[in-house]
Design a protein around this motif. Structure first.
Motif, PDB file in Angstrom:
ATOM      1  N   TYR A  81       0.580  -1.105   0.106  1.00  0.00           N
ATOM      2  CA  TYR A  81       0.017   0.108  -0.079  1.00  0.00           C
ATOM      3  C   TYR A  81       0.788   1.424   0.114  1.00  0.00           C
ATOM      4  O   TYR A  81       0.235   2.181  -0.410  1.00  0.00           O
ATOM      5  N   ASN A  82       1.971   1.203   0.700  1.00  0.00           N
ATOM      6  CA  ASN A  82       2.732   2.237   0.744  1.00  0.00           C
ATOM      7  C   ASN A  82       3.533   2.711  -0.720  1.00  0.00           C
ATOM      8  O   ASN A  82       3.969   3.852  -0.692  1.00  0.00           O
ATOM      9  N   HIS A  83       3.952   1.571  -1.288  1.00  0.00           N
ATOM     10  CA  HIS A  83       4.789   1.748  -2.383  1.00  0.00           C
ATOM     11  C   HIS A  83       4.177   1.283  -3.917  1.00  0.00           C
ATOM     12  O   HIS A  83       5.145   1.611  -4.830  1.00  0.00           O
ATOM     13  N   GLN A  84       3.188   0.512  -3.840  1.00  0.00           N
ATOM     14  CA  GLN A  84       3.043  -0.249  -5.132  1.00  0.00           C
ATOM     15  C   GLN A  84       1.562   0.023  -5.590  1.00  0.00           C
ATOM     16  O   GLN A  84       1.331   0.064  -6.841  1.00  0.00           O
ATOM     17  N   VAL A  85       0.463  -0.036  -4.631  1.00  0.00           N
ATOM     18  CA  VAL A  85      -0.917   0.166  -5.136  1.00  0.00           C
ATOM     19  C   VAL A  85      -1.175   1.263  -6.249  1.00  0.00           C
ATOM     20  O   VAL A  85      -0.702   2.529  -5.929  1.00  0.00           O
TER      21      VAL A  85
END
Length: 219
Positions: A81-85
């Motif tokens: 969630y912090n880097h890819q979504v």
């Protein structure tokens, strides 16, 4: 009458993120030294992270506390969630259109608040919404109660005649329809087996937000 408010589910509706959840419980159990049963995802897919952890702890007689199981689960999700979504195709233009037309928007998600906030922020869409509610906030899941939708609607000062709920999951659509809401069902591969029933229940059905240019309430 024009649409006044919209309530959006997050995972599988706004965000291309359901794949992270499909194997999450099984992978977490394996990380902790337990072998998951084949139907684990079906058992926990409508639960919050905390309720899913409680189910696993009880069912698999785990030594770890619920807090430890949640921490192991969230470490995987937080990275995603912090880097890819990313938002699903057509989401950004559609949210922009609704904002231009003065439509109030809320997020109603089963995902824990800090994870949901991180996901919306990384996807670049958090600023479109008046607020966010989680099933943890309201104390009950979407499969059991429409409270999360009712509360979001009240916060926007709206009513069921001028509100549309956007959802991808059958259990959530069933709950919203039974409560008298109008629902736009959004296709997601994670619910492939439920598509016939979803289409039969929903007021509107879309394969992608790219299909939408405007939403008008039913006559």
């Amino acid at each position: 009458m024009r649409l006044r408010s919209a309530i959006f589910d997050m995972d599988g509706t706004l965000l291309d993120s359901m794949h992270i959840w499909d194997g999450l419980g099984a992978n977490t159990l394996r990380d902790l030294g337990y072998e998951p049963e084949p139907d684990l995802y079906e058992k926990v897919k409508s639960l919050t992270v905390w309720d899913g952890a409680q189910y696993c702890r009880d069912h698999y007689h785990m030594r770890e506390s619920v807090e430890e199981i949640v921490a192991a689960t969230e470490s995987r999700v937080e990275e995603f969630y912090n880097h890819q979504v990313q938002p699903k195709p057509g989401v950004l233009p559609f949210l922009t259109l609704l904002k231009m037309e003065g439509v109030d928007m809320y997020v109603a998600t089963n995902t824990d608040r800090h994870l949901a906030e991180a996901a919306l922020r990384h996807a670049g869409i958090e600023g479109y919404f008046r607020g966010l509610l989680t099933c943890g906030d309201v104390g009950v899941g979407k499969a059991e109660s429409p409270e999360i939708y009712e509360r979001a609607m009240r916060r926007m000062g709206a009513n069921k005649q001028n509100t549309v709920i956007f959802e991808d999951a059958l259990h959530a659509i069933q709950t919203a329809k039974a409560a008298g809401f109008r629902v736009c069902a959004v296709y997601d591969p994670s619910a492939e087996a439920d598509q016939a029933e979803i289409q039969a229940l929903a007021d509107t059905y879309i394969r992608s937000f790219e299909e939408l240019t405007e939403i008008q309430p039913a006559e």
